[in-house]
Design a protein around this motif. Structure first.
Motif, PDB file in Angstrom:
ATOM      1  N   GLY A 307      44.329  42.850 -10.400  1.00 50.62           N
ATOM      2  CA  GLY A 307      44.038  43.698  -8.851  1.00 50.62           C
ATOM      3  C   GLY A 307      43.067  42.049  -9.033  1.00 50.62           C
ATOM      4  O   GLY A 307      42.401  41.709  -7.569  1.00 50.62           O
ATOM      5  N   ALA A 308      41.418  41.815  -9.747  1.00 53.22           N
ATOM      6  CA  ALA A 308      40.466  41.574  -9.755  1.00 53.22           C
ATOM      7  C   ALA A 308      40.998  40.378  -9.916  1.00 53.22           C
ATOM      8  O   ALA A 308      40.029  38.564  -8.445  1.00 53.22           O
ATOM      9  CB  ALA A 308      39.039  41.587 -10.913  1.00 53.22           C
ATOM     10  N   THR A 309      41.828  39.579 -10.515  1.00 56.41           N
ATOM     11  CA  THR A 309      42.235  38.024 -10.136  1.00 56.41           C
ATOM     12  C   THR A 309      43.410  37.772  -9.051  1.00 56.41           C
ATOM     13  O   THR A 309      43.020  36.935  -8.653  1.00 56.41           O
ATOM     14  CB  THR A 309      42.881  38.085 -11.637  1.00 56.41           C
ATOM     15  N   TRP A 310      44.273  38.560  -8.478  1.00 63.45           N
ATOM     16  CA  TRP A 310      44.419  38.186  -7.336  1.00 63.45           C
ATOM     17  C   TRP A 310      42.997  37.886  -6.058  1.00 63.45           C
ATOM     18  O   TRP A 310      43.270  36.840  -5.725  1.00 63.45           O
ATOM     19  CB  TRP A 310      45.181  39.426  -6.663  1.00 63.45           C
ATOM     20  N   THR A 311      42.232  38.877  -6.739  1.00 65.96           N
ATOM     21  CA  THR A 311      41.671  38.561  -4.947  1.00 65.96           C
ATOM     22  C   THR A 311      40.811  37.259  -5.496  1.00 65.96           C
ATOM     23  O   THR A 311      40.612  36.609  -4.243  1.00 65.96           O
ATOM     24  CB  THR A 311      40.109  39.320  -5.408  1.00 65.96           C
ATOM     25  N   LEU A 312      40.555  36.851  -6.748  1.00 64.08           N
ATOM     26  CA  LEU A 312      39.886  35.307  -7.193  1.00 64.08           C
ATOM     27  C   LEU A 312      40.620  34.304  -6.880  1.00 64.08           C
ATOM     28  O   LEU A 312      40.524  33.607  -5.755  1.00 64.08           O
ATOM     29  CB  LEU A 312      39.983  35.467  -8.421  1.00 64.08           C
ATOM     30  N   GLY A 313      41.992  34.457  -7.229  1.00 62.56           N
ATOM     31  CA  GLY A 313      43.336  33.669  -6.634  1.00 62.56           C
ATOM     32  C   GLY A 313      43.071  33.836  -5.049  1.00 62.56           C
ATOM     33  O   GLY A 313      43.522  31.919  -4.133  1.00 62.56           O
ATOM     34  N   SER A 314      43.132  34.016  -3.858  1.00 62.63           N
ATOM     35  CA  SER A 314      42.913  34.883  -2.476  1.00 62.63           C
ATOM     36  C   SER A 314      41.814  33.765  -1.796  1.00 62.63           C
ATOM     37  O   SER A 314      42.239  32.665  -1.394  1.00 62.63           O
ATOM     38  CB  SER A 314      42.467  35.878  -2.387  1.00 62.63           C
ATOM     39  N   TRP A 315      41.013  33.418  -3.263  1.00 59.63           N
ATOM     40  CA  TRP A 315      39.243  32.841  -2.818  1.00 59.63           C
ATOM     41  C   TRP A 315      39.176  31.492  -3.134  1.00 59.63           C
ATOM     42  O   TRP A 315      39.325  30.362  -2.025  1.00 59.63           O
ATOM     43  CB  TRP A 315      38.438  33.589  -3.349  1.00 59.63           C
ATOM     44  N   ALA A 316      40.628  30.870  -4.587  1.00 60.10           N
ATOM     45  CA  ALA A 316      40.391  29.503  -4.680  1.00 60.10           C
ATOM     46  C   ALA A 316      41.140  29.325  -3.773  1.00 60.10           C
ATOM     47  O   ALA A 316      40.835  27.873  -3.641  1.00 60.10           O
ATOM     48  CB  ALA A 316      41.756  30.051  -6.076  1.00 60.10           C
ATOM     49  N   GLN A 317      42.402  29.982  -3.597  1.00 59.30           N
ATOM     50  CA  GLN A 317      43.337  29.312  -2.067  1.00 59.30           C
ATOM     51  C   GLN A 317      42.923  29.011  -0.153  1.00 59.30           C
ATOM     52  O   GLN A 317      42.949  28.224   0.252  1.00 59.30           O
ATOM     53  CB  GLN A 317      44.713  29.727  -1.969  1.00 59.30           C
ATOM     54  N   ALA A 318      41.993  30.028  -0.813  1.00 56.45           N
ATOM     55  CA  ALA A 318      40.501  29.592   0.535  1.00 56.45           C
ATOM     56  C   ALA A 318      39.546  28.365   0.900  1.00 56.45           C
ATOM     57  O   ALA A 318      39.255  27.600   1.289  1.00 56.45           O
ATOM     58  CB  ALA A 318      39.643  30.795   0.986  1.00 56.45           C
ATOM     59  N   GLN A 319      38.813  28.253  -0.287  1.00 57.53           N
ATOM     60  CA  GLN A 319      39.124  26.605  -0.454  1.00 57.53           C
ATOM     61  C   GLN A 319      39.452  25.307  -1.051  1.00 57.53           C
ATOM     62  O   GLN A 319      39.158  24.601   0.367  1.00 57.53           O
ATOM     63  CB  GLN A 319      37.452  26.590  -1.842  1.00 57.53           C
ATOM     64  N   PRO A 362      45.743  37.835 -20.401  1.00 61.06           N
ATOM     65  CA  PRO A 362      45.708  36.584 -20.026  1.00 61.06           C
ATOM     66  C   PRO A 362      46.396  36.394 -19.625  1.00 61.06           C
ATOM     67  O   PRO A 362      46.688  35.745 -17.971  1.00 61.06           O
ATOM     68  CB  PRO A 362      45.289  35.410 -21.260  1.00 61.06           C
ATOM     69  N   SER A 363      47.525  36.852 -19.652  1.00 64.19           N
ATOM     70  CA  SER A 363      49.271  36.072 -19.412  1.00 64.19           C
ATOM     71  C   SER A 363      49.079  37.271 -17.433  1.00 64.19           C
ATOM     72  O   SER A 363      49.827  36.510 -16.372  1.00 64.19           O
ATOM     73  CB  SER A 363      50.329  37.165 -19.816  1.00 64.19           C
ATOM     74  N   TRP A 364      48.633  38.819 -17.933  1.00 68.27           N
ATOM     75  CA  TRP A 364      49.066  38.819 -16.412  1.00 68.27           C
ATOM     76  C   TRP A 364      47.495  38.590 -15.782  1.00 68.27           C
ATOM     77  O   TRP A 364      48.130  38.780 -13.684  1.00 68.27           O
ATOM     78  CB  TRP A 364      48.476  41.144 -16.191  1.00 68.27           C
ATOM     79  N   VAL A 365      46.471  38.164 -16.052  1.00 69.04           N
ATOM     80  CA  VAL A 365      45.948  37.797 -15.200  1.00 69.04           C
ATOM     81  C   VAL A 365      46.058  36.241 -13.939  1.00 69.04           C
ATOM     82  O   VAL A 365      45.995  36.422 -13.125  1.00 69.04           O
ATOM     83  CB  VAL A 365      44.315  37.224 -16.090  1.00 69.04           C
ATOM     84  N   LEU A 366      47.080  35.571 -15.293  1.00 74.04           N
ATOM     85  CA  LEU A 366      47.276  34.044 -15.199  1.00 74.04           C
ATOM     86  C   LEU A 366      48.855  34.730 -13.622  1.00 74.04           C
ATOM     87  O   LEU A 366      48.250  33.893 -12.527  1.00 74.04           O
ATOM     88  CB  LEU A 366      48.116  33.379 -15.974  1.00 74.04           C
ATOM     89  N   ALA A 367      49.422  35.435 -14.258  1.00 80.56           N
ATOM     90  CA  ALA A 367      50.460  35.876 -13.053  1.00 80.56           C
ATOM     91  C   ALA A 367      50.032  36.632 -11.381  1.00 80.56           C
ATOM     92  O   ALA A 367      49.646  36.133 -10.286  1.00 80.56           O
ATOM     93  CB  ALA A 367      51.154  36.983 -13.640  1.00 80.56           C
ATOM     94  N   CYS A 368      49.196  36.361 -11.237  1.00 83.34           N
ATOM     95  CA  CYS A 368      48.438  37.912 -10.008  1.00 83.34           C
ATOM     96  C   CYS A 368      47.114  36.151  -9.796  1.00 83.34           C
ATOM     97  O   CYS A 368      47.293  36.851  -8.650  1.00 83.34           O
ATOM     98  CB  CYS A 368      47.409  38.627 -10.833  1.00 83.34           C
ATOM     99  N   PHE A 369      46.524  35.868 -10.564  1.00 80.30           N
ATOM    100  CA  PHE A 369      45.937  34.461  -9.613  1.00 80.30           C
ATOM    101  C   PHE A 369      46.855  34.079  -9.302  1.00 80.30           C
ATOM    102  O   PHE A 369      46.349  32.968  -8.254  1.00 80.30           O
ATOM    103  CB  PHE A 369      45.482  34.018 -10.933  1.00 80.30           C
ATOM    104  N   GLY A 370      47.734  33.162  -9.758  1.00 81.76           N
ATOM    105  CA  GLY A 370      49.256  33.026  -9.378  1.00 81.76           C
ATOM    106  C   GLY A 370      49.553  33.334  -7.828  1.00 81.76           C
ATOM    107  O   GLY A 370      49.789  32.361  -7.051  1.00 81.76           O
ATOM    108  N   MET A 371      49.939  34.883  -8.473  1.00 81.68           N
ATOM    109  CA  MET A 371      50.156  35.709  -6.733  1.00 81.68           C
ATOM    110  C   MET A 371      49.221  35.494  -5.187  1.00 81.68           C
ATOM    111  O   MET A 371      49.776  34.996  -4.511  1.00 81.68           O
ATOM    112  CB  MET A 371      50.321  36.544  -6.731  1.00 81.68           C
ATOM    113  N   GLY A 372      47.854  35.177  -5.659  1.00 84.29           N
ATOM    114  CA  GLY A 372      46.816  35.210  -5.164  1.00 84.29           C
ATOM    115  C   GLY A 372      46.590  33.831  -4.465  1.00 84.29           C
ATOM    116  O   GLY A 372      46.244  33.521  -3.167  1.00 84.29           O
TER     117      GLY A 372
END
Length: 451
Positions: A307-319, A362-372
């Motif tokens: 959940g935390a890295t999904w949010t991080l991915g969302s902010w990355a796409q905003a940038q 790390p695998s689930w972190v990568l999946a959720c970051f990509g989702m974000g």
């Protein structure tokens, strides 16, 4: 379909700060309820002696939110966003009261159904508000803020709900949110006041409500059929599947099933991504516990990190949106979904024994970051395609395709776990979600570059 353009050529005035604050607080309350209910549900079933209705406590919420998203969108398009948001908030609060005061499990399930009706409209609300009140340059940042509002509930919601249930009662987890909603609702509703919008020709109005109800009922039959063995289950799957296809034709744009480029493809990509990641999310803790001996608390930490890295991915796409502009959205969707599929594959191998257990983190972190990254980029693409006066309808479509596909994914996973040995069941469940992720990645290639 022509290149996607902005909803309106006229520049939007800067939205009042209270609107963003109120919207985020509403999302925070809805997110807390969503994260907390799974923690207290076993206690509810035990105290109300309703274990046989345990599954329907979640299914009733999910399926009624299908109808609630369309109903809230229709009200927003015909009467204004304040009407749609106010109705959804009132219904959600009523459902919290019914659930918190329920004397029997059947009444509790009814409360969950009412909550879902309101939560469906509230889940669609951010897309409608962002489209109608925020200029193009601010939308990516606002969607990232909405995603961030899920972070705190994801991390502390289960713990707080457990403490409340231990020291007081599980009922307070539900009715205790009602006074909070009453306090924050004006912050969101007051800036949304204004004259009713002129309804677009294609909005469909109340004519959307009947197919929306049909879709919820058909999806319910499909999910129940997937869970039921024998001829009855097969019959329900057939009827439910046919009903979903027929009713979806009235609720979603033509070309959805054949990835017809533009908005239909954006909706299809959203549904496939939700099926893949949120479907895997529903059985990942159980798989880690049963196959790899991880405690439920440790397995829960995997989801919290995600959940935390999904949010991080969302902010990355905003940038990325700010740096490279709307034209980069299709590429960002493909990159995000590619990362998600890779992370899902590695997570499955870690759970099934093909990789060390530690690799699941790390695998689930990568999946959720990509989702974000991919999910929000895809949402921005879809929002830019909304015709004037139809942001409410599009918000309902975005919410409905997600809920529908997650409900089907949960039904498939539950059916496999109920009917097969656990290791084989989880292997097939991961395979199905991975297939959806790959299909979503391929479909994203049909998104056209925006001007």
């Amino acid at each position: 379909m022509p290149a996607v353009s902005a909803v309106s050529a006229a520049p939007l005035p800067a939205p009042p700060r209270t609107l963003g604050t109120g919207l985020l607080l509403v999302v925070l309350v809805v997110a807390f309820e969503a994260m907390a209910v799974g923690t207290v549900l076993p206690r509810v079933a035990s105290e109300l002696q309703g274990l046989s209705l345990y599954g329907w406590a979640s299914s009733a919420f999910l399926l009624s939110s299908l109808f609630g998203a369309v109903l809230g969108g229709v009200l927003s398009d015909r009467r204004g966003l304040a009407w749609g948001a106010g109705f959804s908030l009132a219904v959600f609060a009523a459902g919290l009261l019914v659930g918190g005061l329920a004397p029997t499990m059947l009444v509790f399930v009814l409360g969950r159904l009412i909550q879902g009706l309101g939560a469906g409209g509230l889940g669609a609300l951010p897309f409608a508000v962002v489209t109608a009140h925020y200029p193009e340059a601010q939308r990516a940042r606002m969607l990232a803020a909405v995603a961030s509002a899920w972070l705190l509930p994801a991390l502390v919601g289960p713990l707080v709900a457990s403490l409340i249930a231990d020291t007081w009662s599980w009922r307070a987890v539900f009715w205790g949110l009602v006074p909070l909603l009453a306090l924050i609702a004006p912050l969101c509703l007051w800036p949304l006041r204004g004259p009713a919008p002129r309804v677009g020709e294609g909005s469909g109005g109340a004519g959307l409500l009947r197919p929306a109800l049909g879709l919820a009922l058909a999806a319910g039959a499909l999910v129940e059929g997937l869970r039921s063995p024998g001829p009855l289950g097969a019959g329900l799957v057939g009827l439910g599947g046919a009903g979903v296809v027929l009713t979806a034709r009235h609720l979603f744009p033509a070309g959805l099933l054949r990835f017809a480029g533009g908005l239909p493809t954006a909706l299809a990509v959203r549904g496939l991504a939700a099926f893949a990641l949120l479907g895997a999310n529903s059985f990942l803790p159980l798989a880690l516990h049963e196959l790899r001996g991880l405690s439920l608390t440790a397995a829960g930490w995997v989801l919290s990190l995600g959940g935390a890295t999904w949010t991080l991915g969302s902010w990355a796409q905003a940038q990325a949106e700010r740096r490279w502009g709307p034209g980069s959205r299709p590429l960002r969707v493909r990159v995000g979904l590619g990362l998600m599929a890779t992370g899902l594959l590695a997570s499955a191998l870690a759970v099934l024994g093909g990789l060390p257990l530690w690799a699941v983190y790390p695998s689930w972190v990568l999946a959720c970051f990509g989702m974000g990254v991919g999910y929000n980029s895809n949402s921005l693409y879809a929002l830019a395609a909304a015709p004037p006066g139809e942001s409410g309808r599009l918000s309902g479509q975005l919410a409905n395709i997600e809920v529908l596909m997650v409900a089907v994914a949960a039904g498939v996973g539950g059916a496999l776990i109920a009917r097969l040995p656990l290791e084989r069941a989880f292997a097939l469940a991961f395979a199905v979600t991975l297939l959806a992720a790959v299909l979503g990645w391929l479909a994203a290639g049909r998104l056209r570059r925006t001007s």
